[in-house]
Design a protein around this motif. Structure first.
Motif, mmCIF file in Angstrom:
data_model
loop_
_atom_site.group_PDB
_atom_site.id
_atom_site.type_symbol
_atom_site.label_atom_id
_atom_site.label_comp_id
_atom_site.label_asym_id
_atom_site.label_seq_id
_atom_site.Cartn_x
_atom_site.Cartn_y
_atom_site.Cartn_z
ATOM 1 N N SER A 186 0.756 -0.997 -0.026
ATOM 2 C CA SER A 186 0.133 -0.124 0.000
ATOM 3 C C SER A 186 0.817 1.272 -0.029
ATOM 4 C CB SER A 186 -0.865 0.056 1.044
ATOM 5 O OG SER A 186 -0.054 0.085 2.414
ATOM 6 N N LEU A 187 0.271 2.468 -0.236
ATOM 7 C CA LEU A 187 1.106 3.681 -0.540
ATOM 8 C C LEU A 187 0.554 4.606 0.736
ATOM 9 C CD1 LEU A 187 0.723 4.449 -4.111
ATOM 10 C CD2 LEU A 187 2.816 3.374 -3.242
ATOM 11 N N ASP A 188 1.455 5.027 1.460
ATOM 12 C CA ASP A 188 1.039 6.199 2.204
ATOM 13 C C ASP A 188 1.244 7.595 1.489
ATOM 14 O OD1 ASP A 188 3.792 7.173 2.225
ATOM 15 O OD2 ASP A 188 4.535 6.236 4.002
ATOM 16 N N LEU A 231 -7.255 13.988 -3.204
ATOM 17 C CA LEU A 231 -7.798 12.591 -3.867
ATOM 18 C C LEU A 231 -7.233 11.518 -2.777
ATOM 19 C CD1 LEU A 231 -7.378 12.839 -7.549
ATOM 20 C CD2 LEU A 231 -9.504 12.193 -6.566
ATOM 21 N N PHE A 232 -6.109 11.555 -2.404
ATOM 22 C CA PHE A 232 -5.654 10.444 -1.276
ATOM 23 C C PHE A 232 -6.599 10.468 -0.372
ATOM 24 C CE2 PHE A 232 -2.967 9.441 2.088
ATOM 25 C CZ PHE A 232 -2.489 8.210 1.648
ATOM 26 N N GLN A 233 -6.972 11.418 0.482
ATOM 27 C CA GLN A 233 -7.837 11.481 1.727
ATOM 28 C C GLN A 233 -9.341 10.680 1.167
ATOM 29 O OE1 GLN A 233 -6.968 11.798 4.651
ATOM 30 N NE2 GLN A 233 -4.826 12.677 3.702
ATOM 31 N N LYS A 234 -9.748 10.904 -0.266
ATOM 32 C CA LYS A 234 -10.871 10.318 -0.396
ATOM 33 C C LYS A 234 -10.579 9.014 -0.806
ATOM 34 C CE LYS A 234 -12.755 14.829 -2.255
ATOM 35 N NZ LYS A 234 -13.304 15.544 -3.297
ATOM 36 N N ALA A 235 -9.730 8.635 -1.417
ATOM 37 C CA ALA A 235 -9.263 7.165 -1.775
ATOM 38 C C ALA A 235 -9.279 6.308 -0.631
ATOM 39 C CB ALA A 235 -8.398 7.211 -3.010
ATOM 40 N N LYS A 236 -8.779 6.672 0.639
ATOM 41 C CA LYS A 236 -8.580 5.817 1.717
ATOM 42 C C LYS A 236 -10.146 5.205 1.915
ATOM 43 C CE LYS A 236 -6.642 8.717 4.380
ATOM 44 N NZ LYS A 236 -5.748 9.379 5.618
ATOM 45 N N LYS A 237 -11.083 5.866 1.534
ATOM 46 C CA LYS A 237 -12.335 5.212 2.046
ATOM 47 C C LYS A 237 -12.613 3.865 1.171
ATOM 48 C CE LYS A 237 -14.563 9.687 3.064
ATOM 49 N NZ LYS A 237 -15.348 10.442 2.742
ATOM 50 N N PRO A 264 -7.277 1.556 6.192
ATOM 51 C CA PRO A 264 -8.052 2.951 6.279
ATOM 52 C C PRO A 264 -6.734 4.119 6.109
ATOM 53 C CG PRO A 264 -8.128 1.921 8.272
ATOM 54 C CD PRO A 264 -7.595 0.716 7.325
ATOM 55 N N SER A 265 -5.691 3.691 6.416
ATOM 56 C CA SER A 265 -4.469 4.875 6.523
ATOM 57 C C SER A 265 -3.564 5.081 5.307
ATOM 58 C CB SER A 265 -3.722 4.720 7.863
ATOM 59 O OG SER A 265 -2.813 3.360 7.650
ATOM 60 N N GLU A 266 -3.819 3.976 4.362
ATOM 61 C CA GLU A 266 -3.117 3.843 3.324
ATOM 62 C C GLU A 266 -3.935 3.424 2.062
ATOM 63 O OE1 GLU A 266 0.636 1.944 3.396
ATOM 64 O OE2 GLU A 266 1.408 3.418 5.023
ATOM 65 N N LEU A 267 -3.263 3.542 0.863
ATOM 66 C CA LEU A 267 -3.855 3.201 -0.403
ATOM 67 C C LEU A 267 -3.430 1.843 -0.923
ATOM 68 C CD1 LEU A 267 -4.018 6.385 -2.552
ATOM 69 C CD2 LEU A 267 -5.651 5.774 -0.802
ATOM 70 N N ASP A 268 -4.256 0.837 -1.059
ATOM 71 C CA ASP A 268 -4.153 -0.410 -1.570
ATOM 72 C C ASP A 268 -4.356 -0.166 -3.072
ATOM 73 O OD1 ASP A 268 -6.829 -0.573 -2.184
ATOM 74 O OD2 ASP A 268 -7.206 -2.125 -0.542
#
Length: 276
Positions: free
Chosen positions: A188-190, A216-222, A227-231
């Motif tokens: 995942s990406l922080d 976009l990063f904050q919205k994509a975390k959903k 919940p803290s990073e992007l898969d």
């Protein structure tokens, strides 16, 4: 009085075999001498590749057990040096082959952390099949020699250089694994890694702002399993919307970066390679 059978047997003199020399019948015995089987020795171009990398580990002494095998770190570095990972093959696929050769391969042994010669040969065969070349052709690939600008001059195996033209899932995998993170975090990406990836793709700062990217990063975390990073699924969600914002096809994002462009960006500094 009639004597019983038992009494008659006890009264009968017994044969004395104490002076009889014991003999062994060797007529049916065949003396068979077998030579100890020697372990197969590395040979050919693939064998030379094995010799080169089996002694690459830090602190390994010539002749030691570890100098006759290739561990995961050496195996991955070799594939990166040859420009196979991450451009032609993902890190995850390379690890799958490593495990297959170590645990399920026809020549697998009890040591699941190292590849001996036969296991290494099997792994190279599988990697070759995946990238569409012959094992000898793979072994003959020239190592990448690129100056990173921030490290040793002319240092080998710059994975960022080999990322040029790679598909987005491979670019994601590279930046997700940067910095020698734990196995879970390496998928995942922080926020910092997300920005570094966009800078490398030249989306930032020329085509979009860092503020828009972080929004976009904050919205994509959903949409992420973490919940803290992007898969990868959440990262795709963010990149698709970012592509619309800058009027670029999503499928063409990985082609925005001009070939030969200097690695890293003046604002963020040079991007670290995995494990550094």
């Amino acid at each position: 009085k009639r004597e019983t059978r038992k009494e008659a047997a006890e009264r009968r003199p017994r044969d004395d075999f104490s002076n009889v020399r014991k003999k062994v019948d060797t007529g049916n015995l065949v003396l068979k001498i077998e030579k100890k089987k020697e372990a197969p020795k590395p040979e050919g171009p693939v064998g030379e590749l094995f010799k080169r990398w089996s002694g690459a580990g830090a602190g390994q002494q010539r002749g030691s057990k570890l100098s006759k095998s290739v561990d995961w770190k050496e195996y991955l570095e070799m594939l990166q040096t040859l420009g196979i990972v991450p451009t032609k093959m993902s890190r995850a696929a390379a690890q799958e082959v490593f495990k297959q050769a170590n645990r399920a391969g026809p020549v697998a042994n009890d040591d699941t952390s190292q590849l001996d010669w036969l296991e290494f040969k099997y792994a190279i065969q599988k990697v070759s099949e995946r990238i569409g070349v012959q094992p000898d052709e793979l072994a003959a690939m020239k190592p990448l020699k690129v100056s990173t600008g921030g490290g040793r001059r002319g240092s080998e195996a710059d994975p960022l250089k080999s990322l040029e033209g790679a598909q987005l899932d491979l670019v994601f995998g590279f930046f997700a694994a940067s910095g020698g993170q734990s196995k879970k975090r390496a998928k995942s990406l922080d926020g910092k890694e997300f920005v570094q990836m966009l800078e490398w793709l030249t989306v930032l700062p020329d085509r979009a702002s860092k503020t828009a990217a972080m929004d976009l990063f904050q919205k994509a975390k959903k949409h992420s399993s973490d919940p803290s990073e992007l898969d990868w699924d959440a990262c795709q969600w963010a990149l698709q919307r970012l592509a619309k914002q800058i009027n670029v096809p999503y499928e063409g994002l990985h082609e925005l970066r001009p070939k030969g462009k200097n690695i890293g960006s003046p604002k963020s500094g040079s991007v670290r390679s995995p494990g550094t």
